[in-house]
Design a protein around this motif. Sequence first.
Motif, PDB file in Angstrom:
ATOM      1  N   ASN A  34      13.820   2.776  24.382  1.00 32.32           N
ATOM      2  CA  ASN A  34      14.478   2.956  23.093  1.00 32.32           C
ATOM      3  C   ASN A  34      13.742   2.158  22.024  1.00 32.32           C
ATOM      4  N   GLN A  35      13.342   2.819  20.954  1.00 29.22           N
ATOM      5  CA  GLN A  35      12.529   2.165  19.919  1.00 29.22           C
ATOM      6  C   GLN A  35      13.285   1.119  19.111  1.00 29.22           C
ATOM      7  N   ALA A  49      18.817  -1.160  25.414  1.00 25.61           N
ATOM      8  CA  ALA A  49      19.836  -0.149  25.118  1.00 25.61           C
ATOM      9  C   ALA A  49      20.440   0.432  26.394  1.00 25.61           C
ATOM     10  N   LEU A  50      21.745   0.673  26.330  1.00 28.72           N
ATOM     11  CA  LEU A  50      22.476   1.300  27.431  1.00 28.72           C
ATOM     12  C   LEU A  50      23.143   2.563  26.896  1.00 28.72           C
ATOM     13  N   ARG A  51      22.601   3.713  27.305  1.00 28.85           N
ATOM     14  CA  ARG A  51      23.112   5.007  26.872  1.00 28.85           C
ATOM     15  C   ARG A  51      24.362   5.354  27.681  1.00 28.85           C
ATOM     16  N   LEU A  52      25.327   5.978  27.039  1.00 27.86           N
ATOM     17  CA  LEU A  52      26.567   6.396  27.690  1.00 27.86           C
ATOM     18  C   LEU A  52      26.592   7.919  27.768  1.00 27.86           C
ATOM     19  N   GLU A  53      26.866   8.429  28.976  1.00 28.56           N
ATOM     20  CA  GLU A  53      26.956   9.874  29.164  1.00 28.56           C
ATOM     21  C   GLU A  53      28.266  10.221  29.851  1.00 28.56           C
ATOM     22  N   LEU A  54      28.865  11.318  29.410  1.00 28.27           N
ATOM     23  CA  LEU A  54      30.073  11.851  30.004  1.00 28.27           C
ATOM     24  C   LEU A  54      29.770  13.297  30.386  1.00 28.27           C
TER      25      LEU A  54
END
Length: 66
Positions: free
Chosen positions: A42-43, A48-53
């Motif tokens: 992540n620039q 960064a911790l991406r959240l996906e559902l």
Amino acid sequence: MKEKPKELIRFFVAGVSFSDYQKLTEEPKSGDEVAIIPEPENQYDNNALRLELNGIKIGYVPKSIN
């Protein structure tokens, strides 16, 4: 073997306006499982911790707590 207790952390999801949240077919509800995916490339934040559902990016864990 005993299972470790789970911790509950509540926070507002960051970056929703830059996510694919609108692609969800249903509103998220309490108890839904959200995937937490590290995004070291992540620039803006290499932690960064991406959240996906259901495989859809809904935002990020706020930088202040990741």
